[in-house]
Design an enzyme around this catalytic site. Structure first.
Site, mmCIF file in Angstrom:
data_model
loop_
_atom_site.group_PDB
_atom_site.id
_atom_site.type_symbol
_atom_site.label_atom_id
_atom_site.label_comp_id
_atom_site.label_asym_id
_atom_site.label_seq_id
_atom_site.Cartn_x
_atom_site.Cartn_y
_atom_site.Cartn_z
ATOM 1 N N GLU A 280 0.822 -1.211 0.000
ATOM 2 C CA GLU A 280 0.000 0.000 0.000
ATOM 3 C C GLU A 280 0.859 1.266 0.000
ATOM 4 O O GLU A 280 0.539 2.255 -0.665
ATOM 5 C CB GLU A 280 -0.943 0.006 1.206
ATOM 6 C CG GLU A 280 -1.950 -1.136 1.229
ATOM 7 C CD GLU A 280 -3.019 -1.001 0.152
ATOM 8 O OE1 GLU A 280 -3.050 0.018 -0.556
ATOM 9 O OE2 GLU A 280 -3.833 -1.939 0.020
ATOM 10 N N ARG A 284 0.636 3.795 -3.290
ATOM 11 C CA ARG A 284 -0.006 5.077 -2.993
ATOM 12 C C ARG A 284 1.000 6.203 -2.784
ATOM 13 O O ARG A 284 0.875 7.271 -3.384
ATOM 14 C CB ARG A 284 -0.902 4.953 -1.745
ATOM 15 C CG ARG A 284 -1.988 3.900 -1.869
ATOM 16 C CD ARG A 284 -2.973 3.987 -0.718
ATOM 17 N NE ARG A 284 -3.788 2.769 -0.615
ATOM 18 C CZ ARG A 284 -5.009 2.730 -0.113
ATOM 19 N NH1 ARG A 284 -5.577 3.835 0.328
ATOM 20 N NH2 ARG A 284 -5.669 1.594 -0.041
ATOM 21 N N ASP A 413 -5.039 -10.208 -8.060
ATOM 22 C CA ASP A 413 -5.452 -9.423 -9.221
ATOM 23 C C ASP A 413 -4.321 -8.679 -9.923
ATOM 24 O O ASP A 413 -4.080 -8.847 -11.114
ATOM 25 C CB ASP A 413 -6.569 -8.447 -8.825
ATOM 26 C CG ASP A 413 -6.218 -7.610 -7.591
ATOM 27 O OD1 ASP A 413 -5.206 -7.903 -6.923
ATOM 28 O OD2 ASP A 413 -6.974 -6.669 -7.287
ATOM 29 N N GLU A 548 -12.192 0.390 -10.247
ATOM 30 C CA GLU A 548 -11.819 -0.545 -11.315
ATOM 31 C C GLU A 548 -12.726 -0.456 -12.546
ATOM 32 O O GLU A 548 -12.248 -0.505 -13.690
ATOM 33 C CB GLU A 548 -11.798 -1.975 -10.776
ATOM 34 C CG GLU A 548 -10.631 -2.278 -9.865
ATOM 35 C CD GLU A 548 -10.836 -1.750 -8.455
ATOM 36 O OE1 GLU A 548 -9.833 -1.614 -7.724
ATOM 37 O OE2 GLU A 548 -11.999 -1.468 -8.085
#
Length: 649
Positions: A280, A284, A413, A548
């Site tokens: 993360e 980010r 993913d 998404e």
């Protein structure tokens, strides 16, 4: 001894010649009889009469609806009809204390599944589906169309529908629903007439509104809690602000950008005794700083990127070189989660774009070397099935764990996304990455791709020890955009056809919900005779403002120029404004996309709503192909654009 028995009657003797049938005598007689009743008897009679009165009112629907404030009776030709009450306009001072999220519902709930997807309804009509449900929905749509023609016109501000916000402020959620839920054909026709500049301004307005809440109630903190007007901390590093830097630059919000830049310059410090998640923090913070540096040319952001990148490197000090999930950026130590020595495959294989770019900019090869070694190890590992990878990998042994479970959703993913994007970033030279990507897509087609019933929507399910599950995360909706991006860079054309089919499915995950917003997870029906394609379990009905689907709409529109993708995005943006916007500033995740009357706000605005969702909305509606050109940039999985390396490198 027994007491004398009490007589239960009254003896009256009349004398004189008066008319005892007179009304006065009757009133006196009734009053005497009433007075002679016991207190208990009188109370029982009064209670019974009151109960009968209440029941009579409750069973009279027009009166009930009137008292509930939902409808009024209007006399028109052909009889009386019920019309929605037009709410009174609140004074401006009152509006500021109102939430734009709907109020809690009355005890009488609307029946579920009354509203189907507009686009799907049209197709079902064309296919000649004669189910009673569709007939009923068509009748409802016709009734709403008539109401709109009667004069219930939505308010428009700079091209964005805001009547849901105002209706939930000043009236009831039911009224807001009635005003927006217009037939799909009319929505599409209306949206075609909207100037695109209005849609761009609507996105800018949404960002300003979200930024207003963050600035007032959560400045410099990780996440805004818009309903409680407070904030939540994760790492204590201003996640929302850093995630939104390049979005502000792209949206040309220079004033907001400058105040954020000042905070980065004067307040942002990574010298903190705090554990952060490697994945993360990389996508980010490191990704956001690198992207902002490339867009602005300001070395402030490169210096900060170098600082955080260096502090994250201890994560790679493991026996297998598969990184730990958590790093203490102040102490320079790293560790796995308390409950396991595993990391998720998506997390360790979706940090490569950022660390590779950091090496290119700083000429320090250790960043790229660390992440490239991870990819090389995963490339050679046993335990894959037709290119599909398990969800977990052990940091000690370097081997896959929890074998036999395959998904394109959470924990796996972005592994597939970064195979393609690393190949594009590096100038299409790293053939192992491309081979793994193409093999994985064949594995998806062979093992995970199915059709739903009754409308044969193409979806990507999951596989667990040979057993197929029709479960699909919203996260999987990155795939249509990734497939289209691959075709744009020369991969097989049939990938675009699959991208379009999956894009339709992801849109239906929104359109088939009563709020027009997708749940976190859906299950597709595959049995013949199913009435609807999508089912949603109670625990999966939340919406986190995820990007998404909008991301994939951006890619599909950029490459095909088919306006329906813009129109679908416009519908989604309006529904975000209707059900998640908070009047005092900010947007909130919601718990229940199936309940438009009270979607149950979660009081949290994820940083990716500003970093990704609104950015992709803006790029979707923009007519400028050079605004973050896909010939020059590749987006990381947090929507931060990083440059495609010159072919000479």
């Amino acid at each position: 001894m027994h007491s004398p028995s009490r007589k239960d009657f009254v003896s009256l003797t009349f004398t004189g010649s008066g008319n005892y049938n007179s009304k006065q005598w009757k009133r006196q007689s009734c009053w005497r009889k009433w007075k002679q009743l016991s207190r208990l008897q009188r109370n029982l009679i009064l209670f019974t009469m009151a109960l009968m009165l209440v029941c009579g009112i409750a069973t009279y629907p027009t009166v009930t609806e009137h008292f509930r404030g939902l409808t009024v009776v209007v006399k028109e030709e052909g009889g009386h009809v019920l019309k929605p009450v037009i709410p009174e306009v609140l004074p401006e001072s009152d509006k500021q204390n109102q939430l734009l999220v709907p109020e809690p519902p009355s005890e009488q709930k609307r029946a579920p599944d009354k509203r189907g997807p507009p686009g799907l309804q049209n197709r079902l009509q064309k296919k000649g589906n004669g189910s009673d449900i569709q007939v009923e929905e068509n009748q409802i749509q016709e009734a709403k169309k008539a109401d709109i023609e009667e004069g219930e016109k939505p308010l428009v501000k700079r091209g964005a529908l805001i009547e849901a916000d105002q209706a939930t402020e000043g009236g009831t959620a039911k009224e807001a629903e009635n005003k927006v839920d217009v037939p799909a054909v009319e929505q599409e026709d209306h949206s075609h007439k909207e100037p695109e500049v209005d849609r761009l301004e609507a996105v800018r307005d949404a960002f300003r509104h979200a930024w207003k809440g963050y600035k007032e109630f959560a400045w410099g903190q990780d996440e805004l809690r818009p309903i409680s007007k407070s904030y939540g901390e994760w790492f204590g590093l201003g996640l929302t602000l850093i995630d939104a830097l390049d979005t502000m630059w792209i949206l040309n919000l220079k004033e907001e950008f400058e105040e954020a830049k000042t905070w980065v310059s004067t307040e942002l410090s990574f010298n903190k005794n705090v554990d952060v998640n490697l994945f993360e923090s990389t996508i980010r913070i490191l990704g956001g700083l690198l992207s902002t540096y490339h867009l602005t040319g300001d070395t402030l952001f490169l210096d900060k990127a170098k600082d955080i990148g260096t502090r994250l490197m201890p994560a790679f000090n493991t026996p297998s070189k598969i990184p730990y999930s958590d790093v203490n950026i102040g102490k320079g130590t790293a560790h796995p989660p308390r409950w396991t020595s595993d990391s998720t495959v998506a997390e360790v294989t979706s940090i490569q774009l950022e660390f590779r770019e950091l090496s290119r900019l700083t000429q320090d090869t250790r960043y790229q070397a660390a992440v490239d070694e991870v990819m090389q190890k995963v490339h050679k590992l046993e335990g894959k099935q037709d290119g599909l990878v398990p969800m977990f990998i052990n940091t000690n042994s370097g081997q896959f764990t929890h074998l036999g479970v395959f998904t394109l959703g959470a924990r796996a993913d972005s592994y597939y996304e970064y195979l393609l994007k690393q190949w594009i970033q590096g100038g299409k030279k790293e053939t192992e990455l491309l081979e793994d990507y193409l093999q994985a897509l064949e594995g998806v087609k062979k093992n995970l791709l199915k059709k739903s019933s009754p409308n044969r929507l193409t979806f990507v399910g999951e596989l667990s020890h040979g057993q197929f599950s029709p479960k699909m995360d919203h996260l999987v909706c990155f795939l249509p955009g990734t497939l289209a991006l691959g075709v744009h860079h020369g991969l097989p054309a049939d990938h675009m056809e699959l991208a379009k089919q999956l894009m339709e499915t992801c849109y239906q995950m929104y359109a088939q919900m009563e709020t027009g917003l997708s749940p976190e997870i859906v299950h597709f029906n595959m049995h013949e005779g199913s009435i609807r394609d999508v089912d949603v379990k109670l625990a999966d009905r939340h919406n986190l403002l995820r990007p998404e689907t909008v991301e994939s709409l951006f890619y599909l529109y950029r490459f095909t120029k088919d306006r329906k993708y813009r129109d679908w995005g416009w519908e989604i943006l309006q529904n975000f404004n209707k059900y998640t916007k908070v009047s005092t500033g900010g947007y909130t995740s919601i718990n229940n996309v199936r309940d438009p009357e009270y979607p149950s706000p979660r009081d949290k605005m994820e940083s990716f709503f500003l970093g990704e969702t609104l950015k992709y909305f803006y790029l979707l509606f923009s007519d400028d192909p050079e605004l973050v050109s896909l010939e020059k940039y590749v987006f990381n999985t947090e929507a931060h654009p990083l440059p495609i390396w010159p072919s000479a490198e």
